[in-house]
Design a protein around this motif. Structure first.
Motif, PDB file in Angstrom:
ATOM      1  N   ARG A 535       0.840  -1.192   0.000  1.00 14.65           N
ATOM      2  CA  ARG A 535       0.000   0.000   0.000  1.00 14.65           C
ATOM      3  C   ARG A 535       0.880   1.248   0.000  1.00 14.65           C
ATOM      4  O   ARG A 535       1.929   1.276   0.617  1.00 14.65           O
ATOM      5  CB  ARG A 535      -0.914  -0.032   1.231  1.00 14.65           C
ATOM      6  CG  ARG A 535      -1.920   1.094   1.336  1.00 14.65           C
ATOM      7  CD  ARG A 535      -2.943   0.760   2.415  1.00 14.65           C
ATOM      8  NE  ARG A 535      -2.303   0.350   3.665  1.00 14.65           N
ATOM      9  CZ  ARG A 535      -1.989   1.195   4.648  1.00 14.65           C
ATOM     10  NH1 ARG A 535      -2.225   2.482   4.542  1.00 14.65           N
ATOM     11  NH2 ARG A 535      -1.433   0.738   5.759  1.00 14.65           N
ATOM     12  N   LEU A 536       0.443   2.274  -0.736  1.00 16.98           N
ATOM     13  CA  LEU A 536       1.222   3.509  -0.798  1.00 16.98           C
ATOM     14  C   LEU A 536       0.899   4.380   0.408  1.00 16.98           C
ATOM     15  O   LEU A 536      -0.225   4.864   0.569  1.00 16.98           O
ATOM     16  CB  LEU A 536       0.895   4.262  -2.111  1.00 16.98           C
ATOM     17  CG  LEU A 536       1.947   5.241  -2.674  1.00 16.98           C
ATOM     18  CD1 LEU A 536       2.387   6.282  -1.702  1.00 16.98           C
ATOM     19  CD2 LEU A 536       3.127   4.491  -3.242  1.00 16.98           C
ATOM     20  N   HIS A 537       1.870   4.553   1.272  1.00 19.23           N
ATOM     21  CA  HIS A 537       1.708   5.400   2.453  1.00 19.23           C
ATOM     22  C   HIS A 537       3.047   6.059   2.748  1.00 19.23           C
ATOM     23  O   HIS A 537       4.102   5.468   2.532  1.00 19.23           O
ATOM     24  CB  HIS A 537       1.254   4.570   3.660  1.00 19.23           C
ATOM     25  CG  HIS A 537       0.663   5.383   4.766  1.00 19.23           C
ATOM     26  ND1 HIS A 537       1.410   6.247   5.528  1.00 19.23           N
ATOM     27  CD2 HIS A 537      -0.603   5.480   5.234  1.00 19.23           C
ATOM     28  CE1 HIS A 537       0.637   6.828   6.428  1.00 19.23           C
ATOM     29  NE2 HIS A 537      -0.592   6.381   6.269  1.00 19.23           N
ATOM     30  N   ALA A 538       3.005   7.285   3.269  1.00 19.00           N
ATOM     31  CA  ALA A 538       4.240   8.028   3.516  1.00 19.00           C
ATOM     32  C   ALA A 538       5.207   7.258   4.410  1.00 19.00           C
ATOM     33  O   ALA A 538       6.424   7.258   4.178  1.00 19.00           O
ATOM     34  CB  ALA A 538       3.915   9.394   4.127  1.00 19.00           C
ATOM     35  N   ILE A 546      12.388   6.091  -4.458  1.00 14.11           N
ATOM     36  CA  ILE A 546      12.455   6.822  -5.729  1.00 14.11           C
ATOM     37  C   ILE A 546      13.479   7.959  -5.656  1.00 14.11           C
ATOM     38  O   ILE A 546      14.125   8.286  -6.657  1.00 14.11           O
ATOM     39  CB  ILE A 546      11.059   7.327  -6.156  1.00 14.11           C
ATOM     40  CG1 ILE A 546      11.056   7.702  -7.642  1.00 14.11           C
ATOM     41  CG2 ILE A 546      10.567   8.469  -5.301  1.00 14.11           C
ATOM     42  CD1 ILE A 546      11.313   6.539  -8.590  1.00 14.11           C
ATOM     43  N   VAL A 547      13.672   8.553  -4.481  1.00  7.36           N
ATOM     44  CA  VAL A 547      14.726   9.561  -4.321  1.00  7.36           C
ATOM     45  C   VAL A 547      16.092   8.919  -4.579  1.00  7.36           C
ATOM     46  O   VAL A 547      16.960   9.495  -5.257  1.00  7.36           O
ATOM     47  CB  VAL A 547      14.665  10.194  -2.901  1.00  7.36           C
ATOM     48  CG1 VAL A 547      15.971  10.921  -2.567  1.00  7.36           C
ATOM     49  CG2 VAL A 547      13.487  11.155  -2.808  1.00  7.36           C
ATOM     50  N   HIS A 548      16.294   7.711  -4.091  1.00  4.99           N
ATOM     51  CA  HIS A 548      17.560   7.001  -4.335  1.00  4.99           C
ATOM     52  C   HIS A 548      17.717   6.659  -5.808  1.00  4.99           C
ATOM     53  O   HIS A 548      18.834   6.744  -6.363  1.00  4.99           O
ATOM     54  CB  HIS A 548      17.600   5.726  -3.487  1.00  4.99           C
ATOM     55  CG  HIS A 548      18.786   4.849  -3.763  1.00  4.99           C
ATOM     56  ND1 HIS A 548      18.693   3.663  -4.461  1.00  4.99           N
ATOM     57  CD2 HIS A 548      20.111   5.011  -3.458  1.00  4.99           C
ATOM     58  CE1 HIS A 548      19.891   3.124  -4.556  1.00  4.99           C
ATOM     59  NE2 HIS A 548      20.770   3.913  -3.963  1.00  4.99           N
ATOM     60  N   LYS A 584       0.630  11.840  -5.246  1.00  3.72           N
ATOM     61  CA  LYS A 584       1.753  12.602  -5.805  1.00  3.72           C
ATOM     62  C   LYS A 584       3.008  11.731  -5.917  1.00  3.72           C
ATOM     63  O   LYS A 584       3.784  11.850  -6.864  1.00  3.72           O
ATOM     64  CB  LYS A 584       2.056  13.821  -4.921  1.00  3.72           C
ATOM     65  CG  LYS A 584       1.081  14.971  -5.094  1.00  3.72           C
ATOM     66  CD  LYS A 584       1.243  15.650  -6.441  1.00  3.72           C
ATOM     67  CE  LYS A 584       0.343  16.872  -6.559  1.00  3.72           C
ATOM     68  NZ  LYS A 584       0.364  17.433  -7.929  1.00  3.72           N
ATOM     69  N   ILE A 585       3.208  10.849  -4.937  1.00  2.00           N
ATOM     70  CA  ILE A 585       4.374   9.960  -4.975  1.00  2.00           C
ATOM     71  C   ILE A 585       4.251   8.984  -6.152  1.00  2.00           C
ATOM     72  O   ILE A 585       5.233   8.691  -6.837  1.00  2.00           O
ATOM     73  CB  ILE A 585       4.537   9.218  -3.639  1.00  2.00           C
ATOM     74  CG1 ILE A 585       4.891  10.228  -2.523  1.00  2.00           C
ATOM     75  CG2 ILE A 585       5.627   8.148  -3.732  1.00  2.00           C
ATOM     76  CD1 ILE A 585       4.898   9.649  -1.126  1.00  2.00           C
ATOM     77  N   ILE A 586       3.035   8.490  -6.396  1.00  2.00           N
ATOM     78  CA  ILE A 586       2.826   7.627  -7.574  1.00  2.00           C
ATOM     79  C   ILE A 586       3.176   8.383  -8.850  1.00  2.00           C
ATOM     80  O   ILE A 586       3.839   7.848  -9.752  1.00  2.00           O
ATOM     81  CB  ILE A 586       1.369   7.119  -7.608  1.00  2.00           C
ATOM     82  CG1 ILE A 586       1.157   6.066  -6.525  1.00  2.00           C
ATOM     83  CG2 ILE A 586       1.021   6.545  -8.989  1.00  2.00           C
ATOM     84  CD1 ILE A 586      -0.256   5.526  -6.433  1.00  2.00           C
ATOM     85  N   LYS A 587       2.745   9.630  -8.935  1.00  2.00           N
ATOM     86  CA  LYS A 587       3.073  10.442 -10.116  1.00  2.00           C
ATOM     87  C   LYS A 587       4.579  10.631 -10.239  1.00  2.00           C
ATOM     88  O   LYS A 587       5.143  10.553 -11.343  1.00  2.00           O
ATOM     89  CB  LYS A 587       2.365  11.798 -10.026  1.00  2.00           C
ATOM     90  CG  LYS A 587       2.741  12.790 -11.124  1.00  2.00           C
ATOM     91  CD  LYS A 587       2.431  12.258 -12.523  1.00  2.00           C
ATOM     92  CE  LYS A 587       2.752  13.332 -13.584  1.00  2.00           C
ATOM     93  NZ  LYS A 587       2.672  12.776 -14.969  1.00  2.00           N
ATOM     94  N   LEU A 726       4.694  19.863  -3.447  1.00  2.00           N
ATOM     95  CA  LEU A 726       4.153  19.316  -2.201  1.00  2.00           C
ATOM     96  C   LEU A 726       5.155  18.367  -1.548  1.00  2.00           C
ATOM     97  O   LEU A 726       5.366  18.399  -0.324  1.00  2.00           O
ATOM     98  CB  LEU A 726       2.830  18.587  -2.471  1.00  2.00           C
ATOM     99  CG  LEU A 726       2.163  17.915  -1.273  1.00  2.00           C
ATOM    100  CD1 LEU A 726       1.654  18.959  -0.289  1.00  2.00           C
ATOM    101  CD2 LEU A 726       1.014  17.018  -1.724  1.00  2.00           C
ATOM    102  N   ILE A 727       5.791  17.514  -2.354  1.00  2.00           N
ATOM    103  CA  ILE A 727       6.786  16.572  -1.824  1.00  2.00           C
ATOM    104  C   ILE A 727       8.019  17.325  -1.339  1.00  2.00           C
ATOM    105  O   ILE A 727       8.548  17.060  -0.251  1.00  2.00           O
ATOM    106  CB  ILE A 727       7.157  15.527  -2.894  1.00  2.00           C
ATOM    107  CG1 ILE A 727       5.923  14.677  -3.254  1.00  2.00           C
ATOM    108  CG2 ILE A 727       8.304  14.649  -2.419  1.00  2.00           C
ATOM    109  CD1 ILE A 727       6.146  13.720  -4.404  1.00  2.00           C
ATOM    110  N   PHE A 728       8.476  18.276  -2.138  1.00  2.00           N
ATOM    111  CA  PHE A 728       9.626  19.110  -1.754  1.00  2.00           C
ATOM    112  C   PHE A 728       9.367  19.786  -0.408  1.00  2.00           C
ATOM    113  O   PHE A 728      10.206  19.751   0.505  1.00  2.00           O
ATOM    114  CB  PHE A 728       9.867  20.151  -2.849  1.00  2.00           C
ATOM    115  CG  PHE A 728      11.021  21.082  -2.579  1.00  2.00           C
ATOM    116  CD1 PHE A 728      12.297  20.790  -3.033  1.00  2.00           C
ATOM    117  CD2 PHE A 728      10.828  22.275  -1.881  1.00  2.00           C
ATOM    118  CE1 PHE A 728      13.356  21.641  -2.783  1.00  2.00           C
ATOM    119  CE2 PHE A 728      11.877  23.128  -1.624  1.00  2.00           C
ATOM    120  CZ  PHE A 728      13.156  22.820  -2.079  1.00  2.00           C
ATOM    121  N   ASP A 729       8.194  20.392  -0.279  1.00  2.00           N
ATOM    122  CA  ASP A 729       7.857  21.103   0.961  1.00  2.00           C
ATOM    123  C   ASP A 729       7.779  20.153   2.159  1.00  2.00           C
ATOM    124  O   ASP A 729       8.222  20.483   3.262  1.00  2.00           O
ATOM    125  CB  ASP A 729       6.520  21.830   0.802  1.00  2.00           C
ATOM    126  CG  ASP A 729       6.617  23.017  -0.150  1.00  2.00           C
ATOM    127  OD1 ASP A 729       7.752  23.386  -0.533  1.00  2.00           O
ATOM    128  OD2 ASP A 729       5.565  23.567  -0.537  1.00  2.00           O
TER     129      ASP A 729
END
Length: 797
Positions: A535-538, A546-548, A584-587, A726-729
């Motif tokens: 499941r996609l969760h923070a 994905i940052v890596h 947003k993370i999926i995008k 949003l992710i950056f912030d």
């Protein structure tokens, strides 16, 4: 049912003509699937009836497992496997020119769950039946499940999950056992024969109709029941606005987890939960009454288990039945209730520990609210005696406070057992999150580490590996999964390890074909298949992954001396429709994939795949093919995890934090056979007490992090220039709640270590074998034996 393939073929052809009214030549795969399914269900029904009769005659204790989710997956091959007919049926169908796999494709994944909670419940049902334990499930028959996920332009799009459009061959509708459930209205209290009697007036009734599914034990005669409730119109009251009533009624069993960002969604969720609980308890009591004249000893014969907070209304509902319908005193009813209900906690996240506003709860469930109020008042008096003058402590432990009803608190007070689902998780509950309750009720708390059914996740999902294991150590591991430890003796057998490598390669080829079919992308099967599916969760930190990947891409582009073993990063995840950040993370994942996969300079060494609509049947192809199992949640946030167990059982190496059951996986496989990195639960706790850490420092002092962060907002992805602010912030301006940047360096280093280790094939294969060998402990058979003995008090029949 049939002793050879000739008998099967004759029965199959006859059944097909009778059911479909057409000849075999005219039949479709769907016709053939339903024919086979009906044949199996009819065969199962004999043992189903016998099982229920056996339970009735034995009059022993039974458990009812209440869960908002049951993520069953496809059942046709699973049932064939458990019945022992798979070879006869496969061969018979092949003679007719039919592939069993083609028929399995006709079956939809049952849309009854979303993630680990539902898959755990399904594994538990399988183990209960296999261990001949009298245990049944109670859930909701969602018409459209959660949703079918499509990825359009990199964005998640939700479509209704049409899993019932062709019917469901395994279910039996029991209209004669329907139950009316009241909502809204008001309560009138009268004194009758010296007792207070409560009448629910002007209620809006919804009819709960049960659909029963057989749960087949492995190679035994036990068939337990999963009862799913469908919401239908009641003929009891007359409604002025019949169309509105119809819409609202059908919505109760239409979708799993309706969006509750607004009051309408909150009301619907609360309706669902009471609908499940009220229908299930009324059904349980009705069945119990067939062999008992009164309910005073109910807790000696019935255990009701609530899977997370969603079914906690079982506590006041059982009280309502005992008080209002049975006429018991409060003390009598409370004694029975607390000794009947047990509770599993699945989370330490405060947002997942449900709270309901009184302004919604009271009008929707007026009698239940009265009972919860009374439970709270009596409980708070107990707290006052225990902690006189400690008003803040009492307020923090109350069930109703600040006009909210805290469902986890109601579960803790109204049950006799509270268990966590991994050793670390249970200790966190006892020492931190629920410490006040642990001090008050220490005898209630216990641990039951989760497990998975190896019959689906190894025997069915990975037949090549399962057969190879049986050739090496015999078949006893299927009934006794701890026997997988016998594989240790092959760790220096190079021929054995080489065969293990060949099996992994075949499974990777199978998944590569699925990836090409679903995405059009060709992946290198000699690359490391690095997989994160959940499941996609923070807190699960797909974002760290994905940052890596962005960092690896930058390094490949800029440093010609940098070498790495080729990697294929595979994601699969659904984000809740109202969870904007997760979407947003999926995008972001799909945007990075688009750039990376089309870059000729790097795509021979780096590819990114997002598999849409992740589900059980897709998981059965993913787990056997994985090399690396990403279990990278922020330490202390993942209660257990079960994907980590499925991966290790199929020979993938865990790369993760010391969180959830990863801790116990490390203990079982040894530190040398797992890749552990990052903050510990204690570290996270210490930082959290200090208000977090300064993520901006990491941005300024780590060039890798700064480059990736800047790329989210500087036009590096020109077609979506403002998409990821949003992710950056969240990572910099809001100080990175889940320690993504804090753990980045440790994650990058352990990933590099994993890549280097993979190239030492002997070492990697030994690690893989050690993981398979140690995975038997994480069978749900072990977990269920512990539940049965320590909590439910049920025995095999």
């Amino acid at each position: 049912m049939f002793s050879n393939k000739e008998e099967f073929k004759a029965a199959f052809l006859k059944k097909l003509e009778m059911m479909c009214g057409k000849s075999f030549k005219e039949s479709s795969n769907l016709d053939q699937y339903f024919t086979l399914g009906n044949m199996l269900r009819e065969h199962i029904s004999t043992n189903w009836i016998k099982t229920n009769e056996r339970y009735r005659v034995a009059n022993g204790k039974q458990v009812y497992y209440l869960s908002i989710e049951f993520l069953l997956g496809k059942l046709i091959y699973h049932n064939l496997l458990n019945l022992g007919f798979e070879d006869i049926v496969k061969e018979g169908l092949a003679d007719l020119g039919i592939h069993l796999d083609d028929l399995e494709e006709m079956e939809a994944d049952a849309g009854l769950g979303n993630g680990g909670l539902g898959r755990l419940a399904a594994c538990f049902m399988d183990s209960l039946a296999t261990l001949n334990l009298p245990g049944h499930g109670c859930g909701i028959r969602y018409k459209h499940g959660l949703f079918e996920q499509k990825i359009v332009g990199g964005y998640q799009v939700e479509l209704p999950e049409q899993w019932l459009k062709n019917g469901h061959v395994w279910e039996i509708r029991r209209a004669d056992l329907a139950i009316d459930i009241p909502f809204w209205g008001h309560i009138e209290c009268k004194e009758e024969n010296g007792k207070l009697v409560f009448h629910h007036l002007n209620a809006e009734m919804i009819t709960a109709v049960p659909y029963d599914l057989p749960i087949v034990g492995y190679r035994n005669d036990t068939v337990n029941t999963l009862r799913l409730w469908n919401a239908e119109l009641s003929t009891y009251p007359i409604h002025k606005d019949i169309l509105k009533y119809k819409r609202e009624t059908e919505s109760v069993s239409e979708f799993l987890y309706p969006d509750d960002t607004h009051d309408d969604g909150k009301i619907l969720r609360l309706k669902q939960q009471y609908f499940l609980v009220s229908a299930s308890l009324c059904s349980i009591i009705r069945s119990y009454r067939k062999g008992h004249t009164h309910l005073m000893n109910l807790h000696e014969h019935i255990s009701i288990h609530i899977n997370d907070t969603h079914p906690v209304l079982a506590v006041p509902e059982l009280m309502r039945i005992l008080l209002d319908e049975e006429g018991l005193s409060w003390d009598e009813a409370w004694h029975i209730t607390v000794n009947t209900i047990s509770y599993t906690n699945h989370t330490t996240l405060s947002e997942a520990l449900e709270k309901w506003p009184v302004r919604i709860f009271q009008p929707l469930l007026p009698r239940i609210f009265m009972i919860v109020q009374e439970i709270n008042e009596r409980y708070c008096r107990q707290l006052w005696e225990q902690y006189p003058g400690e008003w803040e402590k009492i307020e923090s432990m109350a069930i109703i406070t600040h006009d909210e009803i805290k469902m986890a608190h109601l579960a803790l007070v109204g049950s006799y057992s509270v268990n966590g689902v991994a050793a670390l998780h249970t200790e966190i509950l006892k020492k931190r999150e629920m410490n006040a309750f642990y001090q008050l009720f220490p005898e209630k708390f216990n641990n039951k580490t989760n497990g998975i059914t190896h019959r689906r996740w190894l025997l069915k999902a990975n037949p090549l590996l399962a057969t190879f294991i049986s050739e090496g150590i015999g078949e006893s591991w299927i009934q006794q999964p701890e026997q997988l430890m016998e594989l240790h003796r092959f760790k220096e057998d190079r021929a054995f390890l080489q065969q293990l490598s060949l099996i992994k390669a075949k499974n990777k080829n199978r998944l590569a074909q699925r990836i090409k079919q679903q995405t059009g992308l060709v992946v290198d099967t000699s690359s490391i298949f690095d997989v994160q599916v959940k499941r996609l969760h923070a807190y699960k930190r797909q974002l760290l992954n994905i940052v890596h990947i962005m960092y690896l891409y930058n390094r490949l582009k800029e440093d010609s001396s940098f070498t790495m073993h080729p990697r294929t990063f595979i994601f699969g995840a659904k984000a809740s429709p109202g969870y904007y950040y997760a979407k947003k993370i999926i995008k972001l994942i799909n945007t990075v994939a688009e750039k990376v996969n089309h870059d000729l300079q790097t795509n021979d060494r780096l590819k990114v795949v997002f598999l849409e609509n992740y589900r059980v049947s897709l998981a059965e192809e993913v787990f056997p093919a994985a090399d690396v199992s990403e279990q990278i949640s922020t330490a202390s946030k993942e209660a257990s995890g079960t994907g980590n167990m499925k991966f290790m059982m199929n020979g993938a190496i865990t790369l993760g934090t010391l969180d959830g059951a990863n801790v116990e996986i490390k203990e079982k496989v040894g530190a040398e056979n797992i890749f552990i990195f990052g903050l510990t639960a204690e570290d996270v706790w210490n930082y959290s007490r200090q208000g977090g850490y300064n993520s901006m420092e990491y941005y300024h002092h780590d060039q890798r992090i700064r480059q990736v962060m800047d790329q989210m907002i500087n036009g590096f992805f020109p077609e979506v220039e403002d998409e990821f602010e949003l992710i950056f912030d969240s990572l910099l301006l809001e100080n990175d709640q889940y320690f993504v940047l804090k753990d980045f360096d440790a994650y990058a280093r352990i990933q590099e270590c994993a890549g280097i280790t993979y190239e030492n094939r002997d070492k990697w294969l030994k690690m893989s074998l050690q993981n398979i060998a140690a995975s038997g402990y994480f069978s749900s058979d072990r977990t269920i034996k512990d539940y049965a003995h320590d909590i439910w008090g049920i025995k095999p029949l």
